[in-house]
Design a protein around this motif. Structure first.
Motif, PDB file in Angstrom:
ATOM      1  N   HIS A 121       0.851  -1.198   0.000  1.00 15.55           N
ATOM      2  CA  HIS A 121       0.000   0.000   0.000  1.00 15.55           C
ATOM      3  C   HIS A 121       0.880   1.239   0.000  1.00 15.55           C
ATOM      4  CE1 HIS A 121       1.221  -0.401   4.187  1.00 15.55           C
ATOM      5  NE2 HIS A 121       0.997   0.890   4.281  1.00 15.55           N
ATOM      6  N   ASP A 123       1.026   5.227   1.857  1.00 10.87           N
ATOM      7  CA  ASP A 123       0.474   6.008   2.966  1.00 10.87           C
ATOM      8  C   ASP A 123       0.121   7.376   2.408  1.00 10.87           C
ATOM      9  OD1 ASP A 123       1.289   3.768   4.306  1.00 10.87           O
ATOM     10  OD2 ASP A 123       2.407   4.823   5.848  1.00 10.87           O
ATOM     11  N   HIS A 177       4.633  -0.217  -0.118  1.00  5.29           N
ATOM     12  CA  HIS A 177       5.407  -1.010   0.832  1.00  5.29           C
ATOM     13  C   HIS A 177       4.479  -1.953   1.568  1.00  5.29           C
ATOM     14  CE1 HIS A 177       3.965   2.586   2.894  1.00  5.29           C
ATOM     15  NE2 HIS A 177       3.861   1.826   3.972  1.00  5.29           N
ATOM     16  N   ARG A 203       4.060  10.527  12.000  1.00  4.35           N
ATOM     17  CA  ARG A 203       3.588  11.196  10.782  1.00  4.35           C
ATOM     18  C   ARG A 203       3.177  12.630  11.075  1.00  4.35           C
ATOM     19  NH1 ARG A 203       0.686   6.558   7.904  1.00  4.35           N
ATOM     20  NH2 ARG A 203       1.786   4.770   8.760  1.00  4.35           N
TER      21      ARG A 203
HETATM   22 FE    FE Z   1       2.392   2.099   5.404  1.00  2.21          FE
END
Ligand code: FE
Ligand code: MD5
Length: 209
Positions: A121, A123, A177, A203
């Protein structure tokens, strides 16, 4: 080592003592207002279980309350983790000014049991494209680092072990990843985690307040 532009891997960055201290905090977070849970994506519950700090993540959205779990507000993002994230970014990239201004506001804390997997996927639920800082504790896993175009090849597989730091910035921020495998029983004595693997990703959501 720089695996790709903007992707920096620092094996063994956390000491065992730091790892065990973070695992003790993890147990507090998991016993906090919002329990560990597998997010539901496309009707399927993820095998990876997550607890969040700062903002609660669910697929495609960040909110202060865990509306898809029990409605409680998530714990604050701790100041010590802002400082740890700044030092991680500076030491991994060598970019000291970037390290000084980096201000993560959210952590996704993932727990993998020995069967858990995470599919390939990107992010992209964050409105900001600041780097992601990733810390691994417990069992070693296979980490698949792919390309920005699609979930398939080319990709590179590396093993992430307890204490490893990874920073994803620049062109690697949107790379696909995943975690195809956890190696059971590979956690070092003294890391504080008897079985499974924890990964913390810091994040910047880009959301106000
Ligand atoms: Fe991720
Ligand atoms: C993990 N977590 O080990 C991984 C490590 C997640 C997740 O993937 O979304 O919770 S973080 C890996 C990461 C983050 C941002 C960009 C890239 C990888 N990348 O470009 O490869 O639980």
């Amino acid at each position: 080592r720089e695996l790709a532009p903007g992707a920096y891997w620092v094996p063994g960055w956390l000491t065992l003592e730091q790892q065990a201290w973070i695992v003790a905090r993890f147990r507090e977070w998991a016993d906090g207002p919002v329990p560990l849970r597998g997010a539901v994506v496309n009707g399927h519950e993820m095998s990876v279980k997550t607890v969040c700090l700062g903002w609660h993540w669910r697929p495609y959205q960040y909110t202060r309350e865990a509306v898809d779990v029990n409605g409680s507000r998530v714990l604050d993002f701790p100041d010590w983790m802002v400082r740890l994230g700044r030092r991680a970014l500076a030491e991994a990239t060598g970019d000291l000014p970037a390290g000084e201004t980096y201000t993560p506001d959210t952590a996704l804390v993932n727990y993998y049991d020995q069967q858990a997997r995470m599919g390939m996927h990107q992010d992209r639920d964050e409105a900001a494209l600041d780097p992601v800082v990733s810390l691994s504790i417990g069992d070693t896993c296979r980490f698949r680092f792919g390309n920005t175009e699609n979930r398939g090849r080319p990709y590179e597989d590396i093993d992430l072990a307890s204490g490893d730091l990874f920073v994803f910035g620049g062109p690697s921020r949107l790379a696909h990843h995943g975690i195809p495998k956890v190696y059971p029983g590979t956690a070092p004595d003294g890391c504080g985690l008897g079985r499974g693997r924890i990964n913390i990703t810091m994040r910047v959501t880009g959301l106000p307040g």
